[in-house]
Design an enzyme around this catalytic site. Structure first.
Site, PDB file in Angstrom:
ATOM      1  CG  ASP A 259     -40.871 -13.125  -2.114  1.00 49.09           C
ATOM      2  OD1 ASP A 259     -41.081 -14.011  -1.255  1.00 49.09           O
ATOM      3  OD2 ASP A 259     -41.330 -11.975  -2.026  1.00 49.09           O
TER       4      ASP A 259
ATOM      5  CD  GLU B 207     -42.751 -12.519   3.669  1.00 47.54           C
ATOM      6  OE1 GLU B 207     -43.020 -12.204   4.836  1.00 47.54           O
ATOM      7  OE2 GLU B 207     -41.674 -12.191   3.105  1.00 47.54           O
TER       8      GLU B 207
ATOM      9  CD  GLU C 255     -40.319 -14.892   7.361  1.00 51.81           C
ATOM     10  OE1 GLU C 255     -39.139 -14.473   7.304  1.00 51.81           O
ATOM     11  OE2 GLU C 255     -41.170 -14.635   6.493  1.00 51.81           O
TER      12      GLU C 255
ATOM     13  CG  HIS D 173     -34.888  -7.692   4.187  1.00 52.03           C
ATOM     14  ND1 HIS D 173     -36.072  -7.020   4.413  1.00 52.03           N
ATOM     15  CD2 HIS D 173     -35.242  -8.964   3.900  1.00 52.03           C
ATOM     16  CE1 HIS D 173     -37.086  -7.844   4.270  1.00 52.03           C
ATOM     17  NE2 HIS D 173     -36.605  -9.044   3.963  1.00 52.03           N
TER      18      HIS D 173
END
Length: 348
Positions: A65, A117, A146, A325
């Site tokens: 996601d 997540e 990550e 992000h």
């Protein structure tokens, strides 16, 4: 460039948390083309694993996601892919698919592609797998892919969320001396938090730095009313040498002289961190292959989930974590190539 095109294909599949089905379908289809892999689908989580008799089982995990955004805006300019999820973490997912489809390695490998997540941990696809098929999470060591800018980011910090409610007495703003302003009371505690000096903790040669931030503030009745209640929420990032309960006890003591009878200190939620475990032979080998000094993971990641299950784990993936992000999230071809090379060598 074909490697970035593979990432672009994943980026262009919308997989905002809760909408991972299409990407899970794609990943499952790619993995089922490799005869050496046993593929299991649980909801929108896809797990593929080798089933030989080698002594060591390695887990490589990544989430499907992304945070909300527009995947259609993704583009490749020269050797850089810009787009939602480019580094967090579809570049790593593309490399995982490429390596999983390649030659057999010197260890048994479990590849985990999981959902949800980026939202509440209670919704995590990894926990869904742990409940439905705990055997799929068994292994001797794990990588969580990550973005780490080519370095090993060891362990992870715990997280704690606390709400503090303070009280006062309502009054007319023309006569505030007949009441007591709860927002003004809250301001004193918020100032205490703002002046917090971060705690530094060294473990296994890496340094964790704790953080304390007010993240929500609520209060007020009307423009001409002295408020009789105020509430605010504090987020605390906790080094893995302390549990969330221990951190909550410390935070309560940190502000206790500013709290009064009737005020409330409520632990909303918390998740434990994970120690670096860089004494683990396989994780030391990964650090050596990167050629970069390891550092601590300041955020919380599912390395903690693996640690809870007795699997030593670390963060290692393609892309700069400082871009995650963001609207300009991007991934360079060289970053992707380096991650895939180290992953192949580590598994080989």
């Amino acid at each position: 460039m074909s490697q970035l095109a593979d990432v672009l294909r994943l980026v262009q599949i919308d997989s905002v948390s809760g909408r991972e089905a299409a990407l899970a379908d794609h990943v499952e289809s790619v993995l089922r083309d490799t005869a050496a892999l046993e593929v299991v689908r649980v909801g929108d989580n896809v797990v593929a694993r080798t089933t030989g008799h080698l002594a060591t089982r390695v887990i490589v995990a990544g989430h499907l996601d992304t945070v909300p955004g527009d995947p259609a805006a993704a583009r490749i300019d020269a050797d850089v892919l810009t787009g939602l999820g480019a580094c967090d973490m579809k570049g790593s997912l593309a490399a995982m698919l490429a390596v999983a489809s390649g030659p057999v390695t010197s260890s048994e490998v479990t590849w985990i592609f999981y959902a949800r997540e980026e939202v509440s941990r209670a919704e995590s696809g990894l926990l869904e797998l742990a409940f439905a098929r705990p055997d799929l999470l068994e292994g001797d060591v794990a990588i969580l892919a990550e973005p780490t800018a080519g370095a090993v980011e060891a362990g992870c910090q715990g997280t704690l969320r606390v709400r503090i409610d303070v009280h006062g007495a309502r009054a007319h703003t023309a006569r505030p001396f007949t009441g007591r302003n709860a927002i003004h009371r809250a301001a004193a505690i918020i100032t205490r938090v703002a002046n917090y000096e971060p705690r530094h903790v060294a473990l296994d040669g890496v340094e964790f730095v704790e953080q304390l931030q007010v993240v929500f503030v609520e209060g007020g009745v009307a423009a001409n009313v002295v408020p009789d209640a105020a509430s605010f929420t504090i987020n605390h990032r906790v080094a893995p040498d302390r549990t969330p309960d221990e951190a909550a006890d410390w935070l309560r003591s940190y502000v206790s002289d500013l709290l009064e009878e009737g005020d409330e200190f409520v632990v909303v939620d918390g998740a434990p961190g994970a120690p670096p475990l860089l004494t683990n032979e396989k994780l030391r080998e990964l650090v050596e292959l990167t050629g970069v000094a390891p550092r601590a993971k300041f955020g919380w990641t599912d390395v903690a989930t693996f640690h809870e299950r007795g699997v030593p784990a670390t963060n290692f993936g393609a892309g700069d974590p400082l871009l995650a992000h963001r609207s300009d999230e991007s991934l360079a071809l060289g970053e992707l190539e380096d991650f895939e090379r180290v992953l192949r060598e580590w598994l080989g």
